[in-house]
Motif scaffolding. Structure first.
Motif, PDB file in Angstrom:
ATOM      1  N   ARG A 118    -101.649  55.496  -5.363  1.00 37.72           N
ATOM      2  CA  ARG A 118    -102.316  56.553  -6.143  1.00 37.72           C
ATOM      3  C   ARG A 118    -102.410  56.248  -7.626  1.00 37.72           C
ATOM      4  NH1 ARG A 118    -103.723  61.364  -3.063  1.00 37.72           N
ATOM      5  NH2 ARG A 118    -103.011  60.810  -0.983  1.00 37.72           N
ATOM      6  N   THR A 119    -101.510  55.360  -8.131  1.00 44.50           N
ATOM      7  CA  THR A 119    -101.459  55.182  -9.594  1.00 44.50           C
ATOM      8  C   THR A 119    -101.471  53.725 -10.056  1.00 44.50           C
ATOM      9  OG1 THR A 119     -99.044  54.999  -9.784  1.00 44.50           O
ATOM     10  CG2 THR A 119     -99.950  57.225  -9.720  1.00 44.50           C
ATOM     11  N   GLY A 120    -101.064  52.786  -9.208  1.00 43.31           N
ATOM     12  CA  GLY A 120    -100.921  51.382  -9.632  1.00 43.31           C
ATOM     13  C   GLY A 120     -99.593  51.093 -10.317  1.00 43.31           C
ATOM     14  N   ILE A 121     -98.730  52.124 -10.444  1.00 44.99           N
ATOM     15  CA  ILE A 121     -97.440  51.943 -11.138  1.00 44.99           C
ATOM     16  C   ILE A 121     -96.393  51.346 -10.178  1.00 44.99           C
ATOM     17  CG2 ILE A 121     -95.507  53.161 -12.264  1.00 44.99           C
ATOM     18  CD1 ILE A 121     -97.625  55.357 -13.046  1.00 44.99           C
ATOM     19  N   HIS A 122     -95.689  50.300 -10.646  1.00 47.96           N
ATOM     20  CA  HIS A 122     -94.588  49.718  -9.858  1.00 47.96           C
ATOM     21  C   HIS A 122     -93.223  50.046 -10.473  1.00 47.96           C
ATOM     22  CE1 HIS A 122     -96.960  47.060  -7.143  1.00 47.96           C
ATOM     23  NE2 HIS A 122     -97.862  47.227  -8.099  1.00 47.96           N
ATOM     24  N   GLN A 123     -93.210  50.197 -11.796  1.00 48.03           N
ATOM     25  CA  GLN A 123     -91.941  50.441 -12.508  1.00 48.03           C
ATOM     26  C   GLN A 123     -92.261  51.063 -13.865  1.00 48.03           C
ATOM     27  OE1 GLN A 123     -90.523  46.298 -13.315  1.00 48.03           O
ATOM     28  NE2 GLN A 123     -91.246  46.719 -15.391  1.00 48.03           N
ATOM     29  N   ARG A 124     -91.228  51.562 -14.526  1.00 46.39           N
ATOM     30  CA  ARG A 124     -91.362  52.091 -15.884  1.00 46.39           C
ATOM     31  C   ARG A 124     -90.052  51.803 -16.613  1.00 46.39           C
ATOM     32  NH1 ARG A 124     -91.143  53.635 -11.464  1.00 46.39           N
ATOM     33  NH2 ARG A 124     -92.850  55.088 -11.349  1.00 46.39           N
ATOM     34  N   TYR A 125     -90.090  51.833 -17.955  1.00 45.49           N
ATOM     35  CA  TYR A 125     -88.883  51.638 -18.782  1.00 45.49           C
ATOM     36  C   TYR A 125     -88.408  53.008 -19.253  1.00 45.49           C
ATOM     37  CZ  TYR A 125     -89.938  46.650 -18.882  1.00 45.49           C
ATOM     38  OH  TYR A 125     -90.162  45.352 -18.520  1.00 45.49           O
ATOM     39  N   ILE A 126     -87.095  53.217 -19.168  1.00 45.69           N
ATOM     40  CA  ILE A 126     -86.522  54.518 -19.523  1.00 45.69           C
ATOM     41  C   ILE A 126     -85.471  54.340 -20.623  1.00 45.69           C
ATOM     42  CG2 ILE A 126     -85.184  56.499 -18.642  1.00 45.69           C
ATOM     43  CD1 ILE A 126     -88.007  56.359 -17.427  1.00 45.69           C
ATOM     44  N   ALA A 127     -85.604  55.126 -21.695  1.00 43.95           N
ATOM     45  CA  ALA A 127     -84.684  55.023 -22.834  1.00 43.95           C
ATOM     46  C   ALA A 127     -83.301  55.562 -22.467  1.00 43.95           C
ATOM     47  CB  ALA A 127     -85.257  55.801 -24.015  1.00 43.95           C
ATOM     48  N   GLN A 128     -82.276  54.825 -22.873  1.00 42.73           N
ATOM     49  CA  GLN A 128     -80.899  55.320 -22.745  1.00 42.73           C
ATOM     50  C   GLN A 128     -80.586  56.191 -23.971  1.00 42.73           C
ATOM     51  OE1 GLN A 128     -79.125  54.701 -19.832  1.00 42.73           O
ATOM     52  NE2 GLN A 128     -81.177  53.951 -19.324  1.00 42.73           N
ATOM     53  N   ASP A 129     -79.369  56.792 -23.975  1.00 42.04           N
ATOM     54  CA  ASP A 129     -79.039  57.750 -25.040  1.00 42.04           C
ATOM     55  C   ASP A 129     -79.164  57.154 -26.441  1.00 42.04           C
ATOM     56  OD1 ASP A 129     -78.601  59.580 -23.126  1.00 42.04           O
ATOM     57  OD2 ASP A 129     -76.401  59.515 -23.220  1.00 42.04           O
ATOM     58  N   ASP A 130     -78.857  55.854 -26.567  1.00 42.77           N
ATOM     59  CA  ASP A 130     -78.893  55.246 -27.900  1.00 42.77           C
ATOM     60  C   ASP A 130     -80.300  54.745 -28.279  1.00 42.77           C
ATOM     61  OD1 ASP A 130     -78.837  53.239 -25.957  1.00 42.77           O
ATOM     62  OD2 ASP A 130     -77.890  51.792 -27.295  1.00 42.77           O
ATOM     63  N   GLU A 131     -81.262  54.961 -27.405  1.00 47.38           N
ATOM     64  CA  GLU A 131     -82.642  54.556 -27.703  1.00 47.38           C
ATOM     65  C   GLU A 131     -83.484  55.817 -27.913  1.00 47.38           C
ATOM     66  OE1 GLU A 131     -83.223  50.498 -25.129  1.00 47.38           O
ATOM     67  OE2 GLU A 131     -82.790  52.317 -23.999  1.00 47.38           O
ATOM     68  N   THR A 132     -84.201  55.858 -29.025  1.00 44.18           N
ATOM     69  CA  THR A 132     -84.959  57.056 -29.385  1.00 44.18           C
ATOM     70  C   THR A 132     -86.403  56.677 -29.720  1.00 44.18           C
ATOM     71  OG1 THR A 132     -84.372  56.764 -31.693  1.00 44.18           O
ATOM     72  CG2 THR A 132     -82.933  58.207 -30.398  1.00 44.18           C
ATOM     73  N   THR A 133     -87.219  57.695 -29.910  1.00 41.43           N
ATOM     74  CA  THR A 133     -88.599  57.434 -30.326  1.00 41.43           C
ATOM     75  C   THR A 133     -88.610  56.627 -31.623  1.00 41.43           C
ATOM     76  OG1 THR A 133     -89.484  59.366 -29.188  1.00 41.43           O
ATOM     77  CG2 THR A 133     -90.747  58.563 -31.069  1.00 41.43           C
ATOM     78  N   LEU A 155     -89.903  48.048 -25.863  1.00 41.99           N
ATOM     79  CA  LEU A 155     -89.608  48.781 -24.632  1.00 41.99           C
ATOM     80  C   LEU A 155     -88.103  49.013 -24.549  1.00 41.99           C
ATOM     81  CD1 LEU A 155     -91.899  46.642 -22.340  1.00 41.99           C
ATOM     82  CD2 LEU A 155     -92.164  49.112 -22.700  1.00 41.99           C
ATOM     83  N   PRO A 156     -87.692  50.109 -23.915  1.00 41.03           N
ATOM     84  CA  PRO A 156     -86.250  50.303 -23.706  1.00 41.03           C
ATOM     85  C   PRO A 156     -85.679  49.197 -22.814  1.00 41.03           C
ATOM     86  CG  PRO A 156     -87.492  52.311 -23.221  1.00 41.03           C
ATOM     87  CD  PRO A 156     -88.498  51.221 -23.387  1.00 41.03           C
ATOM     88  N   ARG A 157     -84.340  49.089 -22.785  1.00 39.11           N
ATOM     89  CA  ARG A 157     -83.685  48.018 -22.027  1.00 39.11           C
ATOM     90  C   ARG A 157     -83.793  48.212 -20.512  1.00 39.11           C
ATOM     91  NH1 ARG A 157     -79.837  49.651 -25.730  1.00 39.11           N
ATOM     92  NH2 ARG A 157     -78.754  50.897 -24.163  1.00 39.11           N
ATOM     93  N   THR A 158     -83.906  49.485 -20.066  1.00 39.81           N
ATOM     94  CA  THR A 158     -83.679  49.783 -18.653  1.00 39.81           C
ATOM     95  C   THR A 158     -84.973  50.011 -17.872  1.00 39.81           C
ATOM     96  OG1 THR A 158     -81.690  50.893 -19.428  1.00 39.81           O
ATOM     97  CG2 THR A 158     -82.307  51.268 -17.118  1.00 39.81           C
ATOM     98  N   VAL A 159     -85.097  49.278 -16.762  1.00 38.35           N
ATOM     99  CA  VAL A 159     -86.252  49.450 -15.869  1.00 38.35           C
ATOM    100  C   VAL A 159     -85.868  50.415 -14.757  1.00 38.35           C
ATOM    101  CG1 VAL A 159     -87.681  48.261 -14.148  1.00 38.35           C
ATOM    102  CG2 VAL A 159     -87.196  47.155 -16.331  1.00 38.35           C
ATOM    103  N   LEU A 160     -86.794  51.308 -14.409  1.00 45.17           N
ATOM    104  CA  LEU A 160     -86.603  52.191 -13.255  1.00 45.17           C
ATOM    105  C   LEU A 160     -87.733  51.893 -12.266  1.00 45.17           C
ATOM    106  CD1 LEU A 160     -85.099  54.686 -12.010  1.00 45.17           C
ATOM    107  CD2 LEU A 160     -86.742  56.122 -13.245  1.00 45.17           C
ATOM    108  N   THR A 161     -87.382  51.405 -11.092  1.00 38.97           N
ATOM    109  CA  THR A 161     -88.408  51.030 -10.114  1.00 38.97           C
ATOM    110  C   THR A 161     -88.811  52.238  -9.259  1.00 38.97           C
ATOM    111  OG1 THR A 161     -86.790  50.473  -8.421  1.00 38.97           O
ATOM    112  CG2 THR A 161     -87.440  48.692  -9.931  1.00 38.97           C
TER     113      THR A 161
END
Ligand code: UT7
Length: 321
Positions: free
Chosen positions: A37-52, A13-19
């Motif tokens: 509606r979705t059950g989602i509380h947070q997600r991880y978001i890639a920074q510029d140095d993190e790629t697929t 997972l990327p380092r950064t959590v977005l709530t």
């Protein structure tokens, strides 16, 4: 009989959590709406140095480690993604080079959220027909890069991540481990319900994800229940025999509805959508690895993978661990 056996898994997972609360500061939404509606509380978001590819490499290394397999022994990499590093070369070749297993087969598969099921089926066929002996099957995505961050109907739903499996062809007994049955489907009549509004051959831009969520939801519940029934019939099992369902993590309500249709208790469904959101092709292997590492999914268990996504494409696979 020759079967493809899962011998290890890994995820990243990327380092950064977005709530949800942080998202509510950017668009007109609320933690309450997203959770209900979705059950989602947070997600991880890639920074510029993190790629697929960087997420895929991280997940692949952990899977190899878990399987006790050296990268030099891998002769096939099938990587499912809708967000490759570049249009070409395939991200799988970047992963192959980073791992140091050059010379075998490496390519990407594009079937969006069902991509991992398509990749698994492709690798399984290639292993059982003798084209390769040891495969890495990876789902890896950076969907944050194709989201329209001003569209509240989509930007709250997705996250980034990667999951990987090591798959090895083995001669096993009939009741032994391996992939028992798989069904894949596609219906191109519904491309307008879930798509990206860009691409190299049309707009020459990357584009943004567009979705008519309510219609996708309706199709997902029907298609998934059907394909799960097909796979169980093919393998001669019933829903009661399943130890764990590892579904594509799009929406907790879809997971509940699908489990109800199958008559499966909710406790048998691995759910990570609350923490990871929808990571498209990464979601099934990411959820599987989560269940393995927290000790719920064990050797000998009967596990059902299932997913549905853009195209539409959908599929399921029944596996004895
Ligand atoms: O991974 C590929 C497969 N994808 C899926 O399986 C996704 C399937 N679809 C879904 O998960 C759900 O349909 C969504 C979560 C996308 C939406 O849930 P819904 O219950 O179907 O809501 P809706 O789209 O019918 O929208 C209901 C209301 C609308 O307002 P009005 O028109 O009733 O006034 C939307 O504008 O909710 C509004 N809305 C929002 N409100 C606050 C939509 N997004 C948001 C938001 N925050 N983020």
């Amino acid at each position: 009989m020759m079967r493809s056996v899962i011998t290890g898994s890994g995820s990243a997972l990327p380092r950064t959590v977005l709530t949800n609360a942080e998202l509510a500061e950017r668009v007109d939404t609320s933690d309450k709406w997203i959770v209900e509606r979705t059950g989602i509380h947070q997600r991880y978001i890639a920074q510029d140095d993190e790629t697929t590819s960087s997420l895929a490499i991280d997940a692949a290394r952990k899977a190899l480690d878990a399987a006790g397999v050296d990268a030099s022994e891998v002769d096939l990499i099938v990587l499912a993604t809708a967000t490759p590093d570049q249009t070409f070369p395939a991200t799988a070749t970047t992963v192959q080079h980073a791992l140091g297993c050059n010379g075998g087969i490496a390519f990407d598969v594009a079937a969006v959220c069902s991509g991992f099921l398509y990749a698994l089926a492709t690798a399984d066929s290639m292993l059982r027909t003798g084209m390769a002996r040891r495969a890495l099957v990876i789902g890896a995505e950076t969907f944050s890069r194709i989201l329209d961050w001003e569209d509240r109907t989509t930007c709250v739903l997705f996250g980034d991540g990667a999951g990987a499996l090591v798959l090895e062809v083995q001669d096993v007994a009939g009741d032994g481990p391996g992939i028992l049955s798989t069904r894949l489907h596609a219906d191109g009549a519904h491309t307008d319900l879930l798509y990206v509004d860009g691409g190299p051959s049309t707009t020459q831009t990357v584009g943004h994800l567009r979705m008519k969520g309510r219609e996708v939801f309706r199709h997902a519940v029907v298609n998934l229940a059907e394909v799960l029934g097909e796979v169980l019939d093919d393998a001669g099992f019933t829903a009661c025999d399943i130890d764990w369902v590892v579904p594509h993590q799009a929406n907790a309500r879809i997971l509940d509805a699908t489990a109800r249709k199958l008559g499966l208790p909710a406790e048998k469904v691995i759910i990570t959508v609350d923490r990871h959101a929808n990571t498209s092709a990464a979601s099934v292997p990411l959820a599987f690895d989560t269940g393995v590492r927290d000790g719920r999914i064990k050797k000998g268990d009967l596990v059902m993978f299932e997913a549905m996504g853009g195209g539409f494409t959908w599929g399921a696979s029944l596996v004895r661990l």
